[in-house]
Design an enzyme around this catalytic site. Structure first.
Site, PDB file in Angstrom:
ATOM      1  N   GLY A   1      12.569   1.513 -11.753  1.00 55.98           N
ATOM      2  CA  GLY A   1      12.993   1.800 -10.533  1.00 55.98           C
ATOM      3  C   GLY A   1      14.561   1.322 -10.047  1.00 55.98           C
TER       4      GLY A   1
ATOM      5  CB  THR B   1       9.758  -3.092   2.996  1.00 55.72           C
ATOM      6  OG1 THR B   1      10.419  -2.245   4.146  1.00 55.72           O
ATOM      7  CG2 THR B   1       8.355  -2.326   3.423  1.00 55.72           C
ATOM      8  CG  ASP B   2      13.170  -3.672   7.106  1.00 55.34           C
ATOM      9  OD1 ASP B   2      13.007  -2.639   6.466  1.00 55.34           O
ATOM     10  OD2 ASP B   2      14.531  -3.860   7.704  1.00 55.34           O
ATOM     11  CD  GLU B   3      11.078   1.295   5.825  1.00 53.44           C
ATOM     12  OE1 GLU B   3      10.134   2.274   6.163  1.00 53.44           O
ATOM     13  OE2 GLU B   3      12.064   1.752   5.016  1.00 53.44           O
TER      14      GLU B   3
ATOM     15  CE1 TYR C   1       7.571   1.967   0.973  1.00 53.18           C
ATOM     16  CE2 TYR C   1       8.775   1.768   3.067  1.00 53.18           C
ATOM     17  CZ  TYR C   1       8.294   1.599   1.592  1.00 53.18           C
ATOM     18  OH  TYR C   1       9.136   0.279   1.093  1.00 53.18           O
TER      19      TYR C   1
ATOM     20  CE  LYS D   1       6.039  -2.426  -0.158  1.00 55.83           C
ATOM     21  NZ  LYS D   1       6.067  -2.615  -1.621  1.00 55.83           N
TER      22      LYS D   1
ATOM     23  N   GLY E   1       7.145  -2.016 -11.787  1.00 52.68           N
ATOM     24  CA  GLY E   1       8.119  -1.220 -11.235  1.00 52.68           C
ATOM     25  C   GLY E   1       9.685  -1.290 -11.669  1.00 52.68           C
TER      26      GLY E   1
HETATM   27  P1  NAD Z   1      11.941   3.025  -6.790  1.00 52.70           P
HETATM   28  O1  NAD Z   1      11.043   4.185  -5.826  1.00 52.70           O
HETATM   29  O2  NAD Z   1      13.122   3.102  -7.072  1.00 52.70           O
HETATM   30  O3  NAD Z   1      10.986   2.380  -8.056  1.00 52.70           O
HETATM   31  C1  NAD Z   1       9.724   2.215  -7.812  1.00 52.70           C
HETATM   32  C2  NAD Z   1       9.369   2.069  -9.226  1.00 52.70           C
HETATM   33  O4  NAD Z   1       7.772   1.995  -9.426  1.00 52.70           O
HETATM   34  C3  NAD Z   1       9.481   3.344 -10.415  1.00 52.70           C
HETATM   35  O5  NAD Z   1      10.149   2.912 -11.493  1.00 52.70           O
HETATM   36  C4  NAD Z   1       8.042   4.081 -10.365  1.00 52.70           C
HETATM   37  O6  NAD Z   1       7.921   4.499 -11.618  1.00 52.70           O
HETATM   38  C5  NAD Z   1       6.960   2.667 -10.273  1.00 52.70           C
HETATM   39  N1  NAD Z   1       5.719   2.934  -9.738  1.00 52.70           N
HETATM   40  C6  NAD Z   1       5.478   3.463  -9.085  1.00 52.70           C
HETATM   41  N2  NAD Z   1       3.895   3.512  -8.949  1.00 52.70           N
HETATM   42  C7  NAD Z   1       3.417   2.971  -9.965  1.00 52.70           C
HETATM   43  C8  NAD Z   1       2.305   2.563 -10.493  1.00 52.70           C
HETATM   44  N3  NAD Z   1       1.254   2.937  -9.651  1.00 52.70           N
HETATM   45  N4  NAD Z   1       2.193   1.799 -11.619  1.00 52.70           N
HETATM   46  C9  NAD Z   1       3.457   1.290 -12.130  1.00 52.70           C
HETATM   47  N5  NAD Z   1       4.565   1.699 -11.829  1.00 52.70           N
HETATM   48  C10 NAD Z   1       4.733   2.554 -10.499  1.00 52.70           C
HETATM   49  O7  NAD Z   1      11.799   1.661  -5.446  1.00 52.70           O
HETATM   50  P2  NAD Z   1      12.676   0.532  -5.034  1.00 52.70           P
HETATM   51  O8  NAD Z   1      13.627   1.334  -4.089  1.00 52.70           O
HETATM   52  O9  NAD Z   1      13.350   0.217  -6.223  1.00 52.70           O
HETATM   53  O10 NAD Z   1      11.791  -0.326  -4.323  1.00 52.70           O
HETATM   54  C11 NAD Z   1      11.104  -1.334  -5.189  1.00 52.70           C
HETATM   55  C12 NAD Z   1      10.105  -2.126  -4.113  1.00 52.70           C
HETATM   56  O11 NAD Z   1      10.997  -2.784  -3.115  1.00 52.70           O
HETATM   57  C13 NAD Z   1       9.340  -1.317  -3.387  1.00 52.70           C
HETATM   58  O12 NAD Z   1       7.944  -2.198  -3.424  1.00 52.70           O
HETATM   59  C14 NAD Z   1       9.944  -1.107  -2.303  1.00 52.70           C
HETATM   60  O13 NAD Z   1       8.616  -1.210  -1.089  1.00 52.70           O
HETATM   61  C15 NAD Z   1      10.435  -2.284  -1.775  1.00 52.70           C
HETATM   62  N6  NAD Z   1      11.687  -2.505  -1.113  1.00 52.70           N
HETATM   63  C16 NAD Z   1      12.582  -1.220  -1.228  1.00 52.70           C
HETATM   64  C17 NAD Z   1      13.619  -1.252  -0.274  1.00 52.70           C
HETATM   65  C18 NAD Z   1      14.870  -0.362  -0.627  1.00 52.70           C
HETATM   66  O14 NAD Z   1      15.703  -0.124   0.404  1.00 52.70           O
HETATM   67  N7  NAD Z   1      14.734   0.745  -1.565  1.00 52.70           N
HETATM   68  C19 NAD Z   1      13.846  -2.121   0.499  1.00 52.70           C
HETATM   69  C20 NAD Z   1      12.819  -3.015   1.111  1.00 52.70           C
HETATM   70  C21 NAD Z   1      11.749  -3.254  -0.011  1.00 52.70           C
END
Ligand code: NAD
Length: 324
Positions: free
Chosen positions: A10, A127-129, A151, A155, A7
């Site tokens: 992202g 995530t904290d969610e 969501y 998680k 991932g």
């Molecule tokens: P994002 O949506 O920006 O990126 C997710 C990435 O995962 C993308 O590049 C997407 O192409 C890839 N992806 C999705 N499904 C896939 C699959 N089946 N196989 C391979 N790749 C896949 O998300 P983010 O904001 O960078 O979050 C990353 C992680 O951190 C997530 O697990 C999220 O739950 C966690 N998180 C995010 C936040 C936040 O504020 N953004 C906070 C806490 C935790």
């Protein structure tokens, strides 16, 4: 060290990989990274552009739920950090199938492949969610999982699978749980980049309900440092909250963004509330603090840098002729 990062096209994963390869986040001197990403709407190879020509980086396009691909890809790595997920609450309310696929089926496939390949280390980025919503006080890692959105439920399911693989099979796995991240390269559907891009276009920020929901904000670079610390020093079968961020209501946040962008004070509007909307998130980060973690980027400074990035990279978020 050979690191498999899923991932990482992202928002957070790209900051993590670019941070490790640029030295912003201290990494083992021999680090080599394989990125596995499906490139969904949220994945953009350009997010990795600062590191794409680095010979230590290999990019593989693929799905974390693809068992056959994982069987070939995982062996030979020393650790896996899983950022891959469907991550936007509103999309999970519209339909959760992709969330079950990526977040539950995908995490399970990674765990099984890690077990089969006898991978020495696994970190699940959560995530904290998963804790739901808390009116007063803060969650510790022992607080119950009470997810409200689809969501968060997927998680939480992934977290339970990670713990089960650690306890049942002895997989050396840890989980991080962080609050809301902000910083460069965040897809403009999340609150801060959505608000910034609206303001930069001369439009208003949409706030759900009365705008009084409270979120816990941390700069993405600090979150990435925390993930690396857990990778290196975290205990097996242990959860680490990533605390130490800034708590504020969405209305206060909107006010700060409006000030920093120099927009008119009334540049926000109220929208009907999100169903099942969590009121407040708050994390107790003592366990990770005891490992030596403290955020380095103050909220004002981080927000100003983020605004600068969205101003300077308009073609990234607005590919229309107006953005070029
Ligand atoms: P994002 O949506 O920006 O990126 C997710 C990435 O995962 C993308 O590049 C997407 O192409 C890839 N992806 C999705 N499904 C896939 C699959 N089946 N196989 C391979 N790749 C896949 O998300 P983010 O904001 O960078 O979050 C990353 C992680 O951190 C997530 O697990 C999220 O739950 C966690 N998180 C995010 C936040 C936040 O504020 N953004 C906070 C806490 C935790």
């Amino acid at each position: 060290m050979r690191l498999l990062v899923t991932g990482a096209a992202g928002f957070i994963g790209s900051n993590y990989v670019c941070g490790l390869l640029s030295g912003l986040i201290p990494a083992p001197p021999d680090v080599r990274i394989t990125v596995l990403d499906k490139l969904t709407y949220a994945g953009n190879p350009a997010n990795l552009s600062p590191a794409l020509n680095d010979p230590r980086l290999t990019f593989v396009k693929g799905d974390i739920a693809d068992d056959a691909l994982l069987e070939k890809l995982v062996p030979g790595h020393d650790a896996l950090v899983n950022f891959a997920a469907e991550s936007h609450v509103d999309r999970s309310i519209a339909g959760a199938q992709d969330f079950v696929h990526a977040n539950v089926v995908g995490t399970h496939a990674l765990l099984q492949a890690a077990l089969d390949a006898e991978l020495p280390r696994f970190v699940q980025v959560s995530t904290d969610e998963v804790y739901g919503s808390i009116a007063h006080g803060s969650w510790t890692e022992d607080s119950p999982l009470q997810p409200n959105s689809p969501y968060a439920a997927t998680k939480a399911a992934a977290d339970l699978l990670v713990s089960a693989f650690a306890r049942t099979h002895g997989l050396n796995a840890s989980i991080t749980r962080c609050g809301n991240n902000y910083g460069p390269r965040q897809y403009p559907e999340k609150l801060i980049p959505l608000s910034l891009t609206r303001l930069l276009e001369g439009r208003r920020i949409p706030l759900y309900g009365d705008g009084l929901n409270v979120r816990h904000w941390i700069h993405v670079e600090d979150h990435c440092r925390a993930v690396q610390l857990v990778l290196e020093k975290g205990q097996p079968d242990t959860v680490y909250n990533v605390g130490g961020g800034t708590e504020l209501t969405n209305r206060d946040l909107a006010g700060r963004l409006i000030d920093l962008c120099g927009s008119p004070a009334e540049s926000f509007t109220y929208a009907p509330d999100r169903p099942g909307h969590d009121f407040r998130y708050s994390l107790d980060g003592e366990r990770l603090r005891a490992l030596g973690f403290a955020p380095r980027i103050g909220f004002e400074e981080g927000l100003a840098d983020t605004i600068r990035w969205y101003r300077e990279n308009r073609t990234w978020w607005d590919p229309s002729p107006a953005g070029t």
